[in-house]
Design a protein around this motif. Structure first.
Motif, PDB file in Angstrom:
ATOM      1  N   LEU A 329       4.227  -9.310  -0.863  1.00 10.03           N
ATOM      2  CA  LEU A 329       4.612  -7.938  -1.129  1.00 10.03           C
ATOM      3  C   LEU A 329       5.510  -7.884  -2.355  1.00 10.03           C
ATOM      4  N   GLU A 330       5.743  -6.688  -2.861  1.00  7.10           N
ATOM      5  CA  GLU A 330       6.547  -6.520  -4.064  1.00  7.10           C
ATOM      6  C   GLU A 330       7.968  -7.038  -3.867  1.00  7.10           C
ATOM      7  N   ASN A 331       8.474  -6.955  -2.641  1.00  4.31           N
ATOM      8  CA  ASN A 331       9.835  -7.413  -2.353  1.00  4.31           C
ATOM      9  C   ASN A 331       9.904  -8.903  -2.047  1.00  4.31           C
ATOM     10  N   ASP A 332       8.787  -9.615  -2.287  1.00  2.86           N
ATOM     11  CA  ASP A 332       8.669 -11.072  -2.119  1.00  2.86           C
ATOM     12  C   ASP A 332       8.527 -11.516  -0.672  1.00  2.86           C
ATOM     13  N   LYS A 333       8.468 -10.589   0.253  1.00  2.00           N
ATOM     14  CA  LYS A 333       8.150 -10.978   1.615  1.00  2.00           C
ATOM     15  C   LYS A 333       6.671 -11.341   1.704  1.00  2.00           C
ATOM     16  N   ILE A 334       6.353 -12.269   2.571  1.00  2.00           N
ATOM     17  CA  ILE A 334       4.969 -12.675   2.779  1.00  2.00           C
ATOM     18  C   ILE A 334       4.461 -11.997   4.037  1.00  2.00           C
ATOM     19  N   ALA A 335       3.460 -11.176   3.870  1.00  6.18           N
ATOM     20  CA  ALA A 335       2.848 -10.478   4.999  1.00  6.18           C
ATOM     21  C   ALA A 335       1.571 -11.202   5.412  1.00  6.18           C
ATOM     22  N   THR A 336       1.153 -10.962   6.635  1.00  7.87           N
ATOM     23  CA  THR A 336      -0.076 -11.573   7.142  1.00  7.87           C
ATOM     24  C   THR A 336      -0.916 -10.512   7.827  1.00  7.87           C
ATOM     25  N   ASN A 337      -2.171 -10.417   7.420  1.00  7.32           N
ATOM     26  CA  ASN A 337      -3.095  -9.553   8.163  1.00  7.32           C
ATOM     27  C   ASN A 337      -3.951 -10.445   9.052  1.00  7.32           C
ATOM     28  N   ASN A 338      -4.193  -9.989  10.237  1.00  2.00           N
ATOM     29  CA  ASN A 338      -4.960 -10.787  11.195  1.00  2.00           C
ATOM     30  C   ASN A 338      -6.384 -10.302  11.377  1.00  2.00           C
ATOM     31  N   ASN A 339      -6.649  -9.087  10.971  1.00  2.00           N
ATOM     32  CA  ASN A 339      -7.983  -8.540  11.263  1.00  2.00           C
ATOM     33  C   ASN A 339      -8.562  -7.696  10.130  1.00  2.00           C
ATOM     34  N   TYR A 340      -8.025  -7.857   8.936  1.00  2.00           N
ATOM     35  CA  TYR A 340      -8.596  -7.132   7.808  1.00  2.00           C
ATOM     36  C   TYR A 340      -8.296  -7.876   6.515  1.00  2.00           C
ATOM     37  N   THR A 341      -9.018  -7.528   5.458  1.00  2.00           N
ATOM     38  CA  THR A 341      -8.773  -8.062   4.117  1.00  2.00           C
ATOM     39  C   THR A 341      -7.849  -7.115   3.375  1.00  2.00           C
ATOM     40  N   THR A 342      -6.816  -7.654   2.745  1.00  2.00           N
ATOM     41  CA  THR A 342      -5.904  -6.832   1.958  1.00  2.00           C
ATOM     42  C   THR A 342      -6.453  -6.670   0.543  1.00  2.00           C
ATOM     43  N   TYR A 343      -6.374  -5.448   0.026  1.00  2.00           N
ATOM     44  CA  TYR A 343      -6.850  -5.141  -1.321  1.00  2.00           C
ATOM     45  C   TYR A 343      -5.706  -4.635  -2.192  1.00  2.00           C
ATOM     46  N   SER A 344      -5.837  -4.890  -3.489  1.00  2.00           N
ATOM     47  CA  SER A 344      -4.916  -4.337  -4.478  1.00  2.00           C
ATOM     48  C   SER A 344      -5.753  -3.731  -5.603  1.00  2.00           C
ATOM     49  N   THR A 345      -5.108  -3.436  -6.739  1.00  2.00           N
ATOM     50  CA  THR A 345      -5.752  -2.717  -7.845  1.00  2.00           C
ATOM     51  C   THR A 345      -6.305  -1.393  -7.329  1.00  2.00           C
ATOM     52  N   LEU A 346      -5.394  -0.583  -6.813  1.00  2.00           N
ATOM     53  CA  LEU A 346      -5.745   0.723  -6.257  1.00  2.00           C
ATOM     54  C   LEU A 346      -5.399   1.802  -7.281  1.00  2.00           C
ATOM     55  N   SER A 347      -6.370   2.126  -8.117  1.00  2.00           N
ATOM     56  CA  SER A 347      -6.186   3.103  -9.202  1.00  2.00           C
ATOM     57  C   SER A 347      -6.468   4.500  -8.662  1.00  2.00           C
ATOM     58  N   LEU A 348      -5.641   4.972  -7.756  1.00  2.00           N
ATOM     59  CA  LEU A 348      -6.009   6.080  -6.875  1.00  2.00           C
ATOM     60  C   LEU A 348      -6.129   7.419  -7.579  1.00  2.00           C
ATOM     61  N   TRP A 349      -5.344   7.663  -8.620  1.00  2.00           N
ATOM     62  CA  TRP A 349      -5.461   8.935  -9.351  1.00  2.00           C
ATOM     63  C   TRP A 349      -6.869   9.106  -9.903  1.00  2.00           C
ATOM     64  N   ASP A 350      -7.473   8.000 -10.271  1.00  2.00           N
ATOM     65  CA  ASP A 350      -8.832   8.015 -10.793  1.00  2.00           C
ATOM     66  C   ASP A 350      -9.857   7.976  -9.670  1.00  2.00           C
ATOM     67  N   THR A 351      -9.690   7.013  -8.766  1.00  2.00           N
ATOM     68  CA  THR A 351     -10.794   6.606  -7.891  1.00  2.00           C
ATOM     69  C   THR A 351     -10.967   7.446  -6.637  1.00  2.00           C
ATOM     70  N   PHE A 352      -9.980   8.299  -6.286  1.00  2.00           N
ATOM     71  CA  PHE A 352     -10.187   9.138  -5.108  1.00  2.00           C
ATOM     72  C   PHE A 352     -11.320  10.138  -5.329  1.00  2.00           C
ATOM     73  N   ARG A 353     -11.684  10.381  -6.576  1.00  2.00           N
ATOM     74  CA  ARG A 353     -12.621  11.448  -6.913  1.00  2.00           C
ATOM     75  C   ARG A 353     -14.071  11.074  -6.603  1.00  2.00           C
ATOM     76  N   ALA A 354     -14.497   9.860  -6.970  1.00  2.00           N
ATOM     77  CA  ALA A 354     -15.893   9.468  -6.725  1.00  2.00           C
ATOM     78  C   ALA A 354     -16.045   8.017  -6.304  1.00  2.00           C
ATOM     79  N   GLU A 355     -15.160   7.127  -6.799  1.00  2.00           N
ATOM     80  CA  GLU A 355     -15.264   5.713  -6.456  1.00  2.00           C
ATOM     81  C   GLU A 355     -15.112   5.481  -4.951  1.00  2.00           C
ATOM     82  N   HIS A 356     -14.039   5.972  -4.366  1.00  2.00           N
ATOM     83  CA  HIS A 356     -13.848   5.782  -2.925  1.00  2.00           C
ATOM     84  C   HIS A 356     -14.884   6.545  -2.098  1.00  2.00           C
TER      85      HIS A 356
END
Length: 737
Positions: A329-356
């Motif tokens: 995470l940004e605060n240097d803590k290490i998180a763990t997901n157990n049942n999903y893949t974590t994604y980044s590069t979320l360009s949401l101002w752009d991609t909420f319109r048609a990409e997502h």
């Protein structure tokens, strides 16, 4: 009656069979041209990545200009190496981490040099460069080396072919950092880390590289000094590795990285495949991804644009968690997901319109994971992400458009995330006081004298509010529903000027407009009421209350008259009226930037769908082509391409969270969407041609269809939408919504 019933049953059975038949696989990677968008202002990269992959391995020109945001621009002829993390089509420059460069000579890495003047750089020619989905190659003129690249989800594969009897060497340059280190672990393995600050403020990249030949000798450099050790650390570290040429002319390397640790990078590394096996698998996987939609047309150039668009739409968001589920995470803590893949590069101002929205159709299984990723970032900051890069919040752009992405998924029946937590995250985010929300809550809009870009911020918060209201209603939170709906349906009215019919900056006194007013004026994100645009482009962002919005203009005719003027206004405006993001111009319509992307579909809402058909066709024809300049603006992590994928099929998610799609004009004879549930939704266009782009009639599963929209539910059950096209508009079609 029995005859009618029998006919209906036969039709139902045949339709069900047709829509659920085994999917025929097509060889579609041959239509992908990753060089589209690498010229002009497209900002794409030609290198390799798996779909939504952790690795983006691509050539780096060493330039720092705006058009080199991805690290590469088609106008260039120098390469300084191949970096493993790159951005696809963004308006900001970052990453380009972990640079590898094969060379055939010893170089001095102790001197100070700019990236462009690196002693290991080489010239190259596009005549000796090729790319497709999953594979890239280039010949380095100065070193007589042929470079081949491929990648899977978490591992990059390099193959270097040297000239016989030439020195075989590889430079690994971590460049200037806040901290870095390189370790030669054994004769085949190098590891290290790179800490840096950029657009994403806290970037920690740990990597491991394994070579196919033993390292015969090496030189390690730290802060301009040669270090006689197997380990170096400093703010600028590099190494030159040498390999024995008598062991053959080919050297392979495989590289993996992690945001957490070198040990995790080692777990991410694919130890099983050699380069040729990895290349074959990468191309096969991309062919599977591209077969999500099969289009049929005699015009191969249209297939090239379409499948390159579909390819670009599947490059981001990017996988961020390691194989063991850990991520930083940004605060240097290490998180763990157990049942999903974590994604980044979320360009949401752009991609909420048609990409997502596109992903809800063709990759719905990933959508819930992307939302779970947003909720993990919410846990850290107590607000939903704006523009998340390498798990860092960049706060780039306006609004909180993780909200429409979450609500759209929920309204479309995607529930593989914590829906209750998601709504509480939405509510918490929209009730905070940052990024102008304090003004928005106090005044009902954002006053221009209190915050720049006030009009855009107001309009986008209004839409986010409407989305929040829809989820509140669905979950039974009546009070929240009424609160958010009231804000949504009033905010945009405050900044609507009934005299000029433009959205304008309003003062905190509730009366005064920002003067003097010039609807063409646009400075790049400074001292303006609009974000990356002007009043002409930003006065149409009312996705949720369009019926009333049209009435405020004086009705359909007056609304469409002004809307039509947008497309024919003078394009070239001088002086202060310039912005690098105002591109892809059709009049003052700017297809090269996202705020314009829904506008052509507004004619549908105003009861004149033939004008939507006309202008969508115009945009499809003029704003996309098969050259490196084939994108009229920044690709923006798939949004420009997703617009094309949807619009070329004949539908578009005008208001994503409504779970409906506006009908435009199809380019293809037939488009088959292979849905995750095993069914197919087929869009046919009879008589379609370059001149026959007007809808004469539509049938859905054999029944006349006279609406200008279709719902997500109608699509995902499978079926056939049949267009009959002609050269003249049918002004009677689509008037019974």
């Amino acid at each position: 009656m029995k005859i009618l019933l029998k006919s209906f049953i036969l039709f139902l059975v045949s339709t069900t069979f047709f829509c659920c038949k085994p999917i025929e696989k097509h060889n579609l990677t041959k239509y992908v041209n990753p060089f589209i968008g690498t010229g002009g202002h497209g900002h794409t990269f030609p290198g390799v990545s798996a779909s939504f992959g952790m690795i983006q391995l691509s050539p780096n020109n060493g330039q720092g200009g705006w058009d080199w945001c991805s690290g590469y621009h088609y106008s260039d002829s120098i390469v300084i190496g191949f970096s493993h993390l790159n951005l696809s089509g963004t308006g900001g420059s970052d990453l380009k981490d972990i640079l590898f460069m094969p060379i055939n000579k010893k170089v001095d890495l102790t001197t100070s040099f700019s990236a462009r003047d690196a002693p290991y750089r080489s010239q190259y020619s596009h005549q000796n460069e090729s790319a497709t989905s999953g594979y890239y190659s280039v010949f380095l003129k100065d070193h007589n080396i042929n470079v081949e690249l491929t990648a899977n989800l978490r591992t990059a594969f390099h193959k270097y072919t040297y000239k016989k009897n030439d020195l075989q060497s590889v430079v690994i340059d971590l460049e200037t950092t806040t901290a870095s280190h390189i370790r030669i672990e054994n004769k085949f393995t190098v590891s290290g880390y790179r800490y840096s600050e950029g657009w994403a403020k806290n970037q920690k990249v740990f990597f491991v590289a394994k070579f196919s030949k033993p390292i015969s000798r090496k030189q390690l450099i730290a802060n301009g000094k040669i270090i006689d050790s197997d380990y170096v650390e400093g703010t600028k570290t590099a190494t030159q590795l040498f390999f024995e040429e008598e062991n053959g002319s080919t050297l392979e390397a495989r590289v993996a990285y992690s945001s957490v640790s070198i040990e995790n990078a080692k777990e991410n590394l694919d130890y099983d495949k050699n380069f040729d096996e990895a290349k074959k698998k990468a191309i096969k996987n991309w062919d599977k991804e591209l077969n999500d939609i099969v289009v049929e047309t005699k015009v191969d150039s249209l297939k090239t644009i379409f499948y390159t668009s579909l390819y670009h739409a599947k490059l981001a968001p990017t996988t961020f968690s390691d194989v063991n589920g850990e991520f930083r995470l940004e605060n240097d803590k290490i998180a763990t997901n157990n049942n999903y893949t974590t994604y980044s590069t979320l360009s949401l101002w752009d991609t909420f319109r048609a990409e997502h929205p596109l992903l809800t159709l063709i990759n719905p299984e990933k959508v819930g994971d992307m939302i779970s990723s947003m909720l993990a970032y919410f846990d850290e900051r107590n607000k939903l992400p704006v523009w998340n890069l390498y798990a860092n919040e960049t706060n780039t752009m306006t609004g909180y458009h993780s909200i429409p992405v979450i609500v759209e998924a929920y309204m479309k029946g995607i529930r593989n995330f914590d829906t209750e937590k998601a709504f509480q995250a939405i509510k918490t985010t929209m009730m905070q006081n940052e990024r102008g929300l304090d003004h928005y809550k106090k005044y009902g809009y954002v006053p221009f004298d209190l915050l720049d870009e006030s009009v855009t911020i107001t309009l986008e918060y209004a839409y986010d509010d409407w989305c929040a209201a829809q989820m509140a209603k669905a979950l039974g939170y009546k009070e929240d529903y009424n609160y958010f709906l009231n804000r949504a349906n009033n905010a945009y009215k405050y900044v609507f000027d009934p005299e000029t019919k433009f959205m304008r900056g309003k003062s905190s006194d509730g009366v005064s407009w920002n003067e003097p007013f010039d609807p063409y004026r646009s400075k790049h994100r400074r001292d303006t009421d609009y974000t990356e645009g002007n009043a002409w482009q930003h006065s149409w962002f009312v996705l949720h209350d369009t019926e009333n919005f049209i009435k405020m203009h004086g009705g359909s005719d007056k609304f469409t008259d002004m809307l039509g003027q947008l497309f024919v206004q003078p394009t070239e405006i001088t002086g202060e009226h310039t912005s690098p993001d105002i591109s892809g111009m059709v009049g003052q319509y700017a297809h090269g930037n996202e705020p314009s992307h829904h506008i052509a579909y507004l004619f549908n809402k105003a009861g004149k769908p033939w004008l939507t058909q006309y202008w969508v066709k115009k945009i499809l024809d003029t704003q996309y082509n098969t050259t490196p300049n084939g994108l009229s603006g920044n690709e923006d992590c798939g949004q420009m391409s997703a617009w094309y994928v949807f619009s070329s099929m004949g539908i578009y998610p005008f208001n994503p969270a409504s779970a409906t799609y506006e009908i435009g004009t199809p380019l293809f004879d037939k488009s088959t969407i292979n849905l995750e549930n095993g069914k197919q939704f087929i869009i046919e266009a009879k008589n379609v041609s370059d001149k026959n782009f007007y809808i004469q009639a539509i049938k859905l599963n054999g029944e006349n269809y006279n609406k200008t929209f279709i719902t997500h539910d109608q699509i995902i059950v499978g079926g056939v939408l049949t267009f009959v096209m002609g050269s003249q508009p049918n002004k009677n079609w689509g008037l019974k919504n």
